[in-house]
Design an enzyme around this catalytic site. Sequence first.
Site, PDB file in Angstrom:
ATOM      1  N   GLU A 286      -2.988 -11.301 -26.450  1.00  0.00           N
ATOM      2  CA  GLU A 286      -2.194 -11.461 -25.443  1.00  0.00           C
ATOM      3  C   GLU A 286      -1.798 -13.006 -25.274  1.00  0.00           C
ATOM      4  O   GLU A 286      -0.923 -13.363 -24.334  1.00  0.00           O
ATOM      5  CB  GLU A 286      -2.677 -10.805 -23.850  1.00  0.00           C
ATOM      6  CG  GLU A 286      -4.424 -11.479 -23.573  1.00  0.00           C
ATOM      7  CD  GLU A 286      -5.096 -10.661 -22.371  1.00  0.00           C
ATOM      8  OE1 GLU A 286      -4.112 -10.193 -21.355  1.00  0.00           O
ATOM      9  OE2 GLU A 286      -6.154 -10.750 -22.472  1.00  0.00           O
TER      10      GLU A 286
ATOM     11  N   ASP B  13       0.735 -10.115 -20.343  1.00  0.00           N
ATOM     12  CA  ASP B  13       0.377 -11.678 -20.380  1.00  0.00           C
ATOM     13  C   ASP B  13       1.019 -12.106 -21.880  1.00  0.00           C
ATOM     14  O   ASP B  13       1.631 -13.206 -21.729  1.00  0.00           O
ATOM     15  CB  ASP B  13      -0.946 -11.842 -20.744  1.00  0.00           C
ATOM     16  CG  ASP B  13      -1.687 -11.963 -19.273  1.00  0.00           C
ATOM     17  OD1 ASP B  13      -1.217 -12.538 -18.404  1.00  0.00           O
ATOM     18  OD2 ASP B  13      -2.843 -11.540 -19.076  1.00  0.00           O
TER      19      ASP B  13
ATOM     20  N   CYS C  93      -1.796  -1.918 -24.450  1.00  0.00           N
ATOM     21  CA  CYS C  93      -2.340  -1.677 -22.909  1.00  0.00           C
ATOM     22  C   CYS C  93      -1.607  -2.293 -21.806  1.00  0.00           C
ATOM     23  O   CYS C  93      -1.753  -2.199 -20.644  1.00  0.00           O
ATOM     24  CB  CYS C  93      -3.832  -1.962 -22.627  1.00  0.00           C
ATOM     25  SG  CYS C  93      -4.416  -3.435 -23.012  1.00  0.00           S
TER      26      CYS C  93
ATOM     27  N   HIS D 114       0.733  -1.107  -0.043  1.00  0.00           N
ATOM     28  CA  HIS D 114       0.061  -0.046  -0.062  1.00  0.00           C
ATOM     29  C   HIS D 114       0.747   1.299  -0.027  1.00  0.00           C
ATOM     30  O   HIS D 114       0.699   2.129  -0.588  1.00  0.00           O
ATOM     31  CB  HIS D 114      -0.934  -0.081   1.377  1.00  0.00           C
ATOM     32  CG  HIS D 114      -2.089  -0.657   1.113  1.00  0.00           C
ATOM     33  ND1 HIS D 114      -2.750  -0.800  -0.175  1.00  0.00           N
ATOM     34  CD2 HIS D 114      -2.755  -1.371   1.970  1.00  0.00           C
ATOM     35  CE1 HIS D 114      -3.834  -1.452   0.118  1.00  0.00           C
ATOM     36  NE2 HIS D 114      -3.768  -2.007   1.564  1.00  0.00           N
TER      37      HIS D 114
HETATM   38  C1  PEP Z   1      -1.974  -7.448 -20.201  1.00  0.00           C
HETATM   39  O1  PEP Z   1      -2.156  -8.755 -19.966  1.00  0.00           O
HETATM   40  O2  PEP Z   1      -0.948  -6.845 -20.769  1.00  0.00           O
HETATM   41  C2  PEP Z   1      -3.264  -6.481 -19.580  1.00  0.00           C
HETATM   42  C3  PEP Z   1      -3.207  -5.285 -20.063  1.00  0.00           C
HETATM   43  O3  PEP Z   1      -4.072  -7.220 -18.893  1.00  0.00           O
HETATM   44  P1  PEP Z   1      -3.840  -7.426 -17.236  1.00  0.00           P
HETATM   45  O4  PEP Z   1      -2.655  -6.891 -16.813  1.00  0.00           O
HETATM   46  O5  PEP Z   1      -5.021  -7.191 -16.687  1.00  0.00           O
HETATM   47  O6  PEP Z   1      -3.730  -8.999 -17.389  1.00  0.00           O
HETATM   48 MG    MG Z   2      -3.789  -9.824 -19.683  1.00  0.00          MG
END
Ligand code: PEP
Ligand code: MG
Length: 575
Positions: free
Chosen positions: A434, A458, A505, A192
Amino acid sequence: MSRKINGVKASGGIAIARAVLLGSSGLEQYIPDGHCADAASELARLAESIEKAKADLVAICARVAEEMGEEQADIFRAHLLFLEDPEMAGMVQQKIEGERLLAERALHEVAQELIRQFEQMDNAYMKERAADIRDVTNRVLAHLLGRPLDALTELREDVVLVAWDLSPSDTAQLDRRYVKGFVTDTGGPTSHSAIMARTLGIPAVVGTKQATSLIGSGTILILDGDEGVVICDPDEEELAFYRRKLAEQTTLKAELEGLVRQPSVSRDGHRVELGVNIGNPGDLAAAIANGAEGVGLFRTEFLYMGREDFPTEEEQLQSYKLVLEQMEDKPVVIRTLDIGGDKHLDYLSLPQEANPFLGHRAIRLCLDEQELFRTQLRALLRASVYGKLKILFPMIAAFEELQQAKGMLAEEKAALRKRGIPVSDDVEIGIMVEIPAAALMADMLADEVDFFSIGTNDLIQYTMAADRMNERVAHLYQPYHPAVLRLIYTVIQAAHAKGKWVGMCGEMAGDPVAIPILLGMGLDEFSMSAGSLLPARRQLLGLSREEAASRIETLLSMRTSQQVEEYIRRIYLQT
Ligand code: PEP
Ligand code: MG
């Protein structure tokens, strides 16, 4: 002579100030010995202190929600839930009635037992929840003892706080005018205190193991959050060096603030979009303050967490609507539920799996739990009229999964229309790429979607077969591995060949080493945490896309991640 203490980098930046030592973890020394004569009056004292602690928490929640956002306030909502849970109170009651312990002692023993249990858990996240139990039980204990928790609100000069740990309550009370940084004995990058430090933009070093025993109040400290080092009693040379660094950072901060309303364009005039990753509507304040041009990933699983049952269609609609309205005409990518893997819901009991990351998670679970999925799809469709919605399906590995998901979406849309409920016709549909299978099939999948969002968090673990949570294989979790880069390039080219746009992302999208590569490959949208947006925009402004593109072939012909990283650092980052 100065001394150096090493720790874990929790939040970047430099702080130079005198140390103030905190000791709220020492309340136990005031616990009286002896037994109680009257269990009923001890129970009444306990109940009264719990009520006072709850009242504190309600006030803290409101203030933190306003100053730091809903996600940080959730920490205190979880504390409230803990105090409302009859199980903990029942355990303390048993000790008071059975062993005739005083309320303070009974509470302390139960807290220690729970803390021990959490600290022994394998999962790093659960381990760190021990800090919440310590914090919330300390609050009740302080009321029982009639002693104050550390008064962090009374600081009058610049300080660096030194503590065994900073509890969420401590952090919520920090006066940012005076607290220039903090250092703790315990904690890791996801504790945290570390998360709060990053949210508040305060430099911090955690997990030093020994800061509180080596540093006395009043000691001059240099805290280097970029390197995870604390220098005690620095000499003149060190002070001069770090003062210069601090001045540079202050200038940079001002420069970044000037970029909030600038578009994200490369030096040679190529426009990209900088989106933000959020978990809650409350995260938008920081996103907007940091110049987000859209939401590139709304991880909706956070709406399902920290509660006792699934969010209803209506509740979800309100959250999605809020985000779409606040972003006005900017794009908002909302990802359908990605639960499983490392994310769990207390109220959805799922069987234990040997390989959760390869198991029944995200779209796989949603396609099996249809009502759960359809409820979310209806909420999304109903929200679509309030802004520029794009729906993103996570963990697509096979064509059939995408077809099934799209089929259900179309059915729900038709059903809503039939009921006279308006739904936008302009909702784009995309998938997370991913899983390597999806990356390799991107040319085919591109026919079925409007966009891709590459989830490198991922994608890297599945490409390298290196669990993203396992420290022992962390050296193999390589974002710049040529295999990962080749997959990313394949996806971008396949999408562009079909006229579709591609975002990213995963954490890699905000990484200064990856940015020149991704720009050169033609990535259209970069989505990242709010704090990375302005540094990324500044970097993009200085890069030529054409030049970056001319280096891609060289990069893709390299053999190791290290070669890629060294090349990029030498050419673009001068390090
Ligand atoms: C990813 O896998 O890059 C992603 C953005 O999703 P998460 O980190 O939520 O698995
Ligand atoms: Mg992911």
